[in-house]
Enzyme design. Structure first.
Site, PDB file in Angstrom:
ATOM      1  N   ASP A   1       0.830  -1.208   0.000  1.00 33.64           N
ATOM      2  CA  ASP A   1       0.000   0.000   0.000  1.00 33.64           C
ATOM      3  C   ASP A   1       0.865   1.259   0.000  1.00 33.64           C
ATOM      4  O   ASP A   1       2.084   1.184   0.164  1.00 33.64           O
ATOM      5  CB  ASP A   1      -0.964   0.002   1.210  1.00 33.64           C
ATOM      6  CG  ASP A   1      -0.253  -0.286   2.534  1.00 33.64           C
ATOM      7  OD1 ASP A   1       0.989  -0.317   2.564  1.00 33.64           O
ATOM      8  OD2 ASP A   1      -0.943  -0.484   3.549  1.00 33.64           O
TER       9      ASP A   1
ATOM     10  N   ASN B   1      -7.107  -1.749  14.726  1.00 33.78           N
ATOM     11  CA  ASN B   1      -8.522  -2.037  14.440  1.00 33.78           C
ATOM     12  C   ASN B   1      -8.684  -3.250  13.525  1.00 33.78           C
ATOM     13  O   ASN B   1      -9.760  -3.470  12.963  1.00 33.78           O
ATOM     14  CB  ASN B   1      -9.196  -0.808  13.819  1.00 33.78           C
ATOM     15  CG  ASN B   1      -8.576  -0.410  12.484  1.00 33.78           C
ATOM     16  OD1 ASN B   1      -7.609  -1.015  12.032  1.00 33.78           O
ATOM     17  ND2 ASN B   1      -9.125   0.608  11.851  1.00 33.78           N
TER      18      ASN B   1
ATOM     19  N   HIS C   1      -7.073  -3.771  10.673  1.00 37.54           N
ATOM     20  CA  HIS C   1      -6.887  -3.544   9.228  1.00 37.54           C
ATOM     21  C   HIS C   1      -5.623  -4.251   8.733  1.00 37.54           C
ATOM     22  O   HIS C   1      -4.658  -4.427   9.466  1.00 37.54           O
ATOM     23  CB  HIS C   1      -6.912  -2.058   8.865  1.00 37.54           C
ATOM     24  CG  HIS C   1      -5.670  -1.281   9.173  1.00 37.54           C
ATOM     25  ND1 HIS C   1      -5.636  -0.231  10.055  1.00 37.54           N
ATOM     26  CD2 HIS C   1      -4.399  -1.374   8.680  1.00 37.54           C
ATOM     27  CE1 HIS C   1      -4.414   0.282  10.085  1.00 37.54           C
ATOM     28  NE2 HIS C   1      -3.639  -0.396   9.278  1.00 37.54           N
TER      29      HIS C   1
ATOM     30  N   GLU D   1      -9.494  -1.174   5.702  1.00 40.59           N
ATOM     31  CA  GLU D   1     -10.105  -0.792   6.971  1.00 40.59           C
ATOM     32  C   GLU D   1     -11.376  -1.618   7.215  1.00 40.59           C
ATOM     33  O   GLU D   1     -11.900  -2.265   6.298  1.00 40.59           O
ATOM     34  CB  GLU D   1     -10.465   0.706   6.917  1.00 40.59           C
ATOM     35  CG  GLU D   1      -9.270   1.635   6.787  1.00 40.59           C
ATOM     36  CD  GLU D   1      -8.546   1.886   8.107  1.00 40.59           C
ATOM     37  OE1 GLU D   1      -8.522   0.973   8.968  1.00 40.59           O
ATOM     38  OE2 GLU D   1      -8.001   2.979   8.284  1.00 40.59           O
TER      39      GLU D   1
HETATM   40  C1  GLP Z   1      -0.103   0.702   8.418  1.00 43.23           C
HETATM   41  C2  GLP Z   1       0.171  -0.207   7.244  1.00 43.23           C
HETATM   42  C3  GLP Z   1      -0.102  -1.638   7.578  1.00 43.23           C
HETATM   43  C4  GLP Z   1       0.527  -2.002   8.908  1.00 43.23           C
HETATM   44  C5  GLP Z   1      -0.052  -1.139   9.985  1.00 43.23           C
HETATM   45  C6  GLP Z   1       0.464  -1.460  11.355  1.00 43.23           C
HETATM   46  O1  GLP Z   1      -1.415   1.099   8.506  1.00 43.23           O
HETATM   47  N1  GLP Z   1      -0.598   0.167   6.095  1.00 43.23           N
HETATM   48  O2  GLP Z   1       0.402  -2.464   6.549  1.00 43.23           O
HETATM   49  O3  GLP Z   1       0.265  -3.351   9.200  1.00 43.23           O
HETATM   50  O4  GLP Z   1       0.277   0.204   9.660  1.00 43.23           O
HETATM   51  O5  GLP Z   1       1.559  -0.655  11.640  1.00 43.23           O
HETATM   52  P1  GLP Z   1       2.501  -0.815  12.900  1.00 43.23           P
HETATM   53  O6  GLP Z   1       3.325  -1.997  12.614  1.00 43.23           O
HETATM   54  O7  GLP Z   1       3.280   0.460  12.908  1.00 43.23           O
HETATM   55  O8  GLP Z   1       1.631  -0.981  14.083  1.00 43.23           O
END
Ligand code: GLP
Length: 244
Positions: A67, A136, A138, A143
């Protein structure tokens, strides 16, 4: 779903880095899907260390990014492109031509998203997709409310996600939109590895254990995948009844 419950955060990180390293040692022409986020940073650092200690050839690996934010100028330090340049491309001296980035600067996002899907298909598909998880539930930027068959598309970020990711922004201004592979896109990968570390992921892990195909927690869609490995550290597993 196979669950790997590690006895520490560092062993959970090593477990994921080792799975990636082993895959690429045996299959040097693999197609790998990469996730970003704080969780994955030490995984990439561990992987870089492994490659430096015991070199493997990576010049025939192809990577797809999961993404990217919309609305950031190319090269923005908080973009996921900059993230992967910092954590993987530069330390391993990989070529950017080995990477596909969600085409967030295209004129028509809709057409560009379809083109990204086509590129995925033409590559033969992702052999191994690395994933983190949002608080959440995702996945990528899918989402709550995302459908199981969703494909690469423009997505709107929730306030919770924007707040969670604020720390990664130099100016604290998290974009409201992104381009993300869909759940259907992710489910097409041959192998999925998700890493969850820390107490902030414990509630999502508990929900994931107890629900299936639940649109309010997109990670639950992944449980139907036949090669889905979930790696947890003790804090992320603290609200579920698992023993080492
Ligand atoms: C972002 C990314 C996700 C990732 C998430 C969790 O939203 N798009 O791919 O899994 O963050 O991030 P973190 O590892 O910083 O908690």
């Amino acid at each position: 779903m196979r669950i790997v419950l590690s006895d520490s955060k560092s062993s959970s990180i090593d477990a994921v880095a080792t799975l990636l390293y082993d895959r690429l040692s045996v299959h040097p022409t693999s197609v790998i899907g990469l996730a970003t986020g704080k969780t994955m940073e030490p995984v990439y650092a561990a992987f870089v260390e492994m490659v430096k200690a015991n070199p493997i050839k990576l010049d025939r690996v192809f990577f797809f990014m999961l993404d990217e934010y919309l609305g950031l100028p190319d090269g923005h330090p908080s973009s996921f492109k900059a993230y992967i340049q910092t954590h993987l491309i530069k330390p391993l001296e990989l070529s950017e031509s080995q990477f596909a980035f969600p085409p967030v600067h295209a004129g028509s996002i809709h057409e560009a998203a379809e083109h990204y899907e086509l590129s995925l298909k033409e590559s033969g598909g992702i052999d191994l997709q690395l994933l983190g998880i949002g608080t959440n539930g995702h996945i990528g930027f899918n989402e709550p409310g995302s459908t199981k068959t969703s494909r690469t598309r423009l997505v709107h970020l929730t306030g919770e996600t924007q707040k969670s990711n604020q720390g990664q922004f130099v100016d604290g201004k998290v974009p409201s939109d992104a381009l993300s592979m869909g759940i259907g896109t992710i489910l097409d990968a041959k192998n999925l590895i998700m890493l969850a570390t820390g107490e902030s992921k414990a509630a999502a892990m508990k929900y994931l254990m107890n629900h299936h195909d639940d649109p309010t927690c997109p990670a639950t869609y992944l449980k139907s995948h036949s090669h889905f490995v979930l790696v947890l550290d003790p804090e992320a597993a603290s609200k579920i009844n698992l023993k080492i």
